[in-house]
Design a protein around this motif. Structure first.
Motif, PDB file in Angstrom:
ATOM      1  N   TYR A 154     -11.248   9.548 -28.732  1.00  7.30           N
ATOM      2  CA  TYR A 154     -12.668   9.217 -28.682  1.00  7.30           C
ATOM      3  C   TYR A 154     -13.164   8.633 -27.349  1.00  7.30           C
ATOM      4  CZ  TYR A 154     -12.575  10.079 -33.671  1.00  7.30           C
ATOM      5  OH  TYR A 154     -12.426  10.679 -34.899  1.00  7.30           O
ATOM      6  N   MET A 155     -12.245   8.330 -26.421  1.00  7.15           N
ATOM      7  CA  MET A 155     -12.693   7.706 -25.177  1.00  7.15           C
ATOM      8  C   MET A 155     -13.605   8.629 -24.384  1.00  7.15           C
ATOM      9  SD  MET A 155     -12.530   4.784 -23.797  1.00  7.15           S
ATOM     10  CE  MET A 155     -13.383   4.215 -22.323  1.00  7.15           C
ATOM     11  N   ALA A 156     -13.315   9.913 -24.376  1.00  3.95           N
ATOM     12  CA  ALA A 156     -14.172  10.854 -23.636  1.00  3.95           C
ATOM     13  C   ALA A 156     -15.585  10.864 -24.210  1.00  3.95           C
ATOM     14  CB  ALA A 156     -13.570  12.257 -23.686  1.00  3.95           C
ATOM     15  N   ASP A 157     -15.695  10.776 -25.545  1.00  7.02           N
ATOM     16  CA  ASP A 157     -17.017  10.734 -26.173  1.00  7.02           C
ATOM     17  C   ASP A 157     -17.772   9.471 -25.792  1.00  7.02           C
ATOM     18  OD1 ASP A 157     -16.493  13.133 -27.490  1.00  7.02           O
ATOM     19  OD2 ASP A 157     -15.588  12.121 -29.201  1.00  7.02           O
ATOM     20  N   ILE A 158     -17.030   8.358 -25.697  1.00  4.91           N
ATOM     21  CA  ILE A 158     -17.658   7.096 -25.322  1.00  4.91           C
ATOM     22  C   ILE A 158     -18.138   7.151 -23.874  1.00  4.91           C
ATOM     23  CG2 ILE A 158     -17.184   4.643 -24.910  1.00  4.91           C
ATOM     24  CD1 ILE A 158     -15.287   4.787 -27.356  1.00  4.91           C
ATOM     25  N   VAL A 159     -17.294   7.693 -22.997  1.00  2.84           N
ATOM     26  CA  VAL A 159     -17.697   7.833 -21.588  1.00  2.84           C
ATOM     27  C   VAL A 159     -18.940   8.709 -21.494  1.00  2.84           C
ATOM     28  CG1 VAL A 159     -17.021   8.756 -19.334  1.00  2.84           C
ATOM     29  CG2 VAL A 159     -15.370   7.450 -20.694  1.00  2.84           C
ATOM     30  N   GLU A 160     -18.996   9.760 -22.321  1.00  8.60           N
ATOM     31  CA  GLU A 160     -20.167  10.641 -22.328  1.00  8.60           C
ATOM     32  C   GLU A 160     -21.433   9.867 -22.699  1.00  8.60           C
ATOM     33  OE1 GLU A 160     -21.427  14.982 -24.179  1.00  8.60           O
ATOM     34  OE2 GLU A 160     -20.218  13.618 -25.396  1.00  8.60           O
ATOM     35  N   ARG A 161     -21.340   8.976 -23.680  1.00  6.82           N
ATOM     36  CA  ARG A 161     -22.508   8.170 -24.078  1.00  6.82           C
ATOM     37  C   ARG A 161     -22.980   7.292 -22.924  1.00  6.82           C
ATOM     38  NH1 ARG A 161     -22.326   7.939 -29.901  1.00  6.82           N
ATOM     39  NH2 ARG A 161     -21.506   9.992 -30.471  1.00  6.82           N
ATOM     40  N   PHE A 162     -22.027   6.688 -22.214  1.00  7.91           N
ATOM     41  CA  PHE A 162     -22.381   5.854 -21.054  1.00  7.91           C
ATOM     42  C   PHE A 162     -23.051   6.712 -19.986  1.00  7.91           C
ATOM     43  CE2 PHE A 162     -19.834   2.660 -23.016  1.00  7.91           C
ATOM     44  CZ  PHE A 162     -20.123   1.454 -22.391  1.00  7.91           C
ATOM     45  N   ASN A 163     -22.513   7.917 -19.781  1.00 10.90           N
ATOM     46  CA  ASN A 163     -23.073   8.811 -18.771  1.00 10.90           C
ATOM     47  C   ASN A 163     -24.500   9.225 -19.124  1.00 10.90           C
ATOM     48  OD1 ASN A 163     -22.760  10.478 -16.351  1.00 10.90           O
ATOM     49  ND2 ASN A 163     -22.797  12.226 -17.762  1.00 10.90           N
ATOM     50  N   GLN A 164     -24.749   9.484 -20.406  1.00 13.99           N
ATOM     51  CA  GLN A 164     -26.076   9.884 -20.851  1.00 13.99           C
ATOM     52  C   GLN A 164     -27.126   8.807 -20.571  1.00 13.99           C
ATOM     53  OE1 GLN A 164     -25.318  10.740 -24.969  1.00 13.99           O
ATOM     54  NE2 GLN A 164     -24.662  12.857 -24.583  1.00 13.99           N
ATOM     55  N   GLN A 165     -26.692   7.554 -20.563  1.00 16.57           N
ATOM     56  CA  GLN A 165     -27.618   6.455 -20.305  1.00 16.57           C
ATOM     57  C   GLN A 165     -27.520   5.931 -18.876  1.00 16.57           C
ATOM     58  OE1 GLN A 165     -28.071   3.462 -23.333  1.00 16.57           O
ATOM     59  NE2 GLN A 165     -27.321   4.809 -24.951  1.00 16.57           N
ATOM     60  N   GLY A 166     -26.857   6.691 -18.018  1.00 16.26           N
ATOM     61  CA  GLY A 166     -26.764   6.324 -16.609  1.00 16.26           C
ATOM     62  C   GLY A 166     -25.910   5.101 -16.352  1.00 16.26           C
ATOM     63  N   LEU A 167     -24.923   4.852 -17.228  1.00 13.54           N
ATOM     64  CA  LEU A 167     -24.104   3.644 -17.119  1.00 13.54           C
ATOM     65  C   LEU A 167     -22.626   3.946 -16.899  1.00 13.54           C
ATOM     66  CD1 LEU A 167     -25.653   1.653 -20.121  1.00 13.54           C
ATOM     67  CD2 LEU A 167     -26.129   1.303 -17.687  1.00 13.54           C
ATOM     68  N   ILE A 168     -22.304   5.171 -16.532  1.00 15.91           N
ATOM     69  CA  ILE A 168     -20.901   5.555 -16.420  1.00 15.91           C
ATOM     70  C   ILE A 168     -20.150   4.731 -15.374  1.00 15.91           C
ATOM     71  CG2 ILE A 168     -21.295   7.411 -14.729  1.00 15.91           C
ATOM     72  CD1 ILE A 168     -19.109   9.002 -16.240  1.00 15.91           C
ATOM     73  N   ASN A 169     -20.845   4.327 -14.306  1.00 14.07           N
ATOM     74  CA  ASN A 169     -20.192   3.543 -13.254  1.00 14.07           C
ATOM     75  C   ASN A 169     -19.874   2.118 -13.705  1.00 14.07           C
ATOM     76  OD1 ASN A 169     -20.246   5.656 -11.406  1.00 14.07           O
ATOM     77  ND2 ASN A 169     -22.308   5.129 -10.688  1.00 14.07           N
ATOM     78  N   MET A 170     -20.364   1.749 -14.885  1.00 15.86           N
ATOM     79  CA  MET A 170     -20.091   0.424 -15.414  1.00 15.86           C
ATOM     80  C   MET A 170     -18.670   0.317 -15.967  1.00 15.86           C
ATOM     81  SD  MET A 170     -21.990  -1.449 -18.623  1.00 15.86           S
ATOM     82  CE  MET A 170     -23.451  -1.807 -17.650  1.00 15.86           C
ATOM     83  N   LEU A 171     -18.102   1.448 -16.373  1.00 17.32           N
ATOM     84  CA  LEU A 171     -16.820   1.426 -17.070  1.00 17.32           C
ATOM     85  C   LEU A 171     -15.643   1.236 -16.113  1.00 17.32           C
ATOM     86  CD1 LEU A 171     -17.323   4.276 -19.673  1.00 17.32           C
ATOM     87  CD2 LEU A 171     -17.008   1.847 -20.182  1.00 17.32           C
ATOM     88  N   ASP A 172     -14.835   0.233 -16.411  1.00 17.63           N
ATOM     89  CA  ASP A 172     -13.558   0.009 -15.738  1.00 17.63           C
ATOM     90  C   ASP A 172     -12.492   0.195 -16.816  1.00 17.63           C
ATOM     91  OD1 ASP A 172     -11.353  -0.827 -14.338  1.00 17.63           O
ATOM     92  OD2 ASP A 172     -11.914  -2.938 -14.277  1.00 17.63           O
ATOM     93  N   THR A 173     -11.904   1.405 -16.881  1.00 17.43           N
ATOM     94  CA  THR A 173     -11.029   1.744 -18.002  1.00 17.43           C
ATOM     95  C   THR A 173      -9.556   1.704 -17.615  1.00 17.43           C
ATOM     96  OG1 THR A 173     -11.133   4.117 -17.529  1.00 17.43           O
ATOM     97  CG2 THR A 173     -12.807   3.207 -19.020  1.00 17.43           C
ATOM     98  N   ARG A 174      -8.734   1.469 -18.618  1.00 15.77           N
ATOM     99  CA  ARG A 174      -7.283   1.508 -18.428  1.00 15.77           C
ATOM    100  C   ARG A 174      -6.632   1.998 -19.713  1.00 15.77           C
ATOM    101  NH1 ARG A 174      -6.746  -5.028 -17.896  1.00 15.77           N
ATOM    102  NH2 ARG A 174      -8.671  -4.671 -16.758  1.00 15.77           N
ATOM    103  N   HIS A 175      -5.536   2.720 -19.588  1.00 15.25           N
ATOM    104  CA  HIS A 175      -4.801   3.245 -20.734  1.00 15.25           C
ATOM    105  C   HIS A 175      -3.606   2.341 -20.992  1.00 15.25           C
ATOM    106  CE1 HIS A 175      -2.245   6.050 -23.082  1.00 15.25           C
ATOM    107  NE2 HIS A 175      -3.404   6.481 -23.526  1.00 15.25           N
ATOM    108  N   GLU A 176      -3.529   1.752 -22.207  1.00 15.08           N
ATOM    109  CA  GLU A 176      -2.488   0.772 -22.494  1.00 15.08           C
ATOM    110  C   GLU A 176      -2.015   0.869 -23.931  1.00 15.08           C
ATOM    111  OE1 GLU A 176      -3.404  -2.934 -19.514  1.00 15.08           O
ATOM    112  OE2 GLU A 176      -4.236  -3.034 -21.538  1.00 15.08           O
ATOM    113  N   LEU A 177      -0.903   0.218 -24.214  1.00 12.06           N
ATOM    114  CA  LEU A 177      -0.462   0.035 -25.585  1.00 12.06           C
ATOM    115  C   LEU A 177      -1.423  -0.923 -26.280  1.00 12.06           C
ATOM    116  CD1 LEU A 177       3.388  -0.430 -25.100  1.00 12.06           C
ATOM    117  CD2 LEU A 177       2.242   1.568 -26.065  1.00 12.06           C
ATOM    118  N   ALA A 178      -1.699  -0.677 -27.552  1.00 14.79           N
ATOM    119  CA  ALA A 178      -2.638  -1.529 -28.276  1.00 14.79           C
ATOM    120  C   ALA A 178      -2.163  -2.979 -28.309  1.00 14.79           C
ATOM    121  CB  ALA A 178      -2.838  -1.006 -29.694  1.00 14.79           C
TER     122      ALA A 178
END
Length: 298
Positions: free
Chosen positions: A104-128
């Motif tokens: 679902y992360m790609a879908d979430i990034v898409e939502r941020f992009n749709q609202q012009g907020l994609i540059n706000m995301l600082d993401t990392r892939h980790e163990l829960a």
């Protein structure tokens, strides 16, 4: 009470040595001793003791309470320091973990992009498990993850976004491909494809097989979900996966487990409740808290 005093006391408890604590803070040993005396005077209680000058530091009951509370206070102060220093930041630190993050992360990034907020995301892939610790210590603002049961924690704002069922998958040419349901008990002579140690589907499969009284024969341990599914397609073995991973795959057959053996995976978004976002961050937090899918949880 000074923050530094709590930090010194906290480290002394962990190191159990005045000398090592003094070296850690690059101060003299008498400075450490004075700090402890100052805290004992403030709290009107003895905090530590030693059976001899050479023995390890021991905690009194009051010292034990102060140590536990100091852990919480220092963690909160660390989060406060970060939040204040970064009050004007545009970033949201978001971890994505396991199946839930991958799906679902790609879908979430898409939502941020749709609202012009994609540059706000600082993401990392980790163990829960790692991400939860970082969220608790204020090193993350939010995480997207999957878990064996819905997480409920007063420290987080939880958004339940999906629920996946664990199913067996076989190749279309497999002798069980005509089945719609199957019991683990019927699979004792099959070869299994599994994920590496620590993966949820692996642990569930081993548990189910153990309950059925047999140890599964492992054909191959795959480093990724994609590889495991591809190997199933080629008939190398069968596997236990989350149904949403293969819902559009026409090269394999999905076989569900009977009710008494069913297992689930819950996908959630957790946002740090003590985060005080600025106006820009608030828009991103709103996306995370309101994000939903067609298969949202009730």
């Amino acid at each position: 009470m000074k923050d530094k005093d709590l930090k010194i006391f906290n480290e002394l408890v962990k190191l159990k040595s005045f000398t090592k604590t003094a070296e850690y803070f690059d101060v003299t040993q008498p400075t450490i001793s004075l700090t402890i005396k100052r805290l004992e005077k403030q709290f009107h209680n003895k905090l530590i003791y030693q059976t001899s000058n050479q023995s390890a530091i021991m905690l009194t009951n009051a010292g034990h309470v102060l140590y536990l509370k100091s852990e919480e206070i220092l963690a909160e102060l660390g989060k406060l320091k970060y939040d204040v220093e970064h009050a004007n930041d545009r970033l949201l630190r978001v971890a994505f973990c396991g199946f839930g993050g991958d799906r679902y992360m790609a879908d979430i990034v898409e939502r941020f992009n749709q609202q012009g907020l994609i540059n706000m995301l600082d993401t990392r892939h980790e163990l829960a498990s790692t991400a939860f610790k970082e969220l608790d210590h204020g090193e993350l603002d939010a995480m997207v993850y999957s878990w064996s049961s819905p997480v409920s924690n007063p420290k987080y704002v939880i958004n339940n976004i999906a629920k996946g069922e664990l199913v067996m998958i076989v190749s279309n040419s497999h002798h069980f491909a005509y089945r719609n349901t199957i019991s683990i008990n019927e699979l004792k002579h099959e070869k299994f494809l599994i994920r590496e140690s620590g993966n949820y589907t692996r642990e569930v499969l081993l548990s189910l097989c153990n309950n059925a009284g047999f140890k599964p024969e492992i054909a191959f341990t795959a480093k990724s979900r994609q590889l495991m599914i591809q190997l199933v397609e080629k008939g190398i073995g069968i596997a236990l996966v989350i149904d949403k991973l293969v819902e559009d795959n026409h090269h394999i057959k999905v076989i569900r487990l009977p009710e008494e053996q069913k297992r689930w995976m819950y996908v959630q978004i957790a946002v740090r409740k003590d985060l005080i976002p600025n106006k820009k961050q608030s828009k991103g937090i709103k996306i995370l808290n309101k994000f939903h899918t067609d298969d949202a949880l009730n």
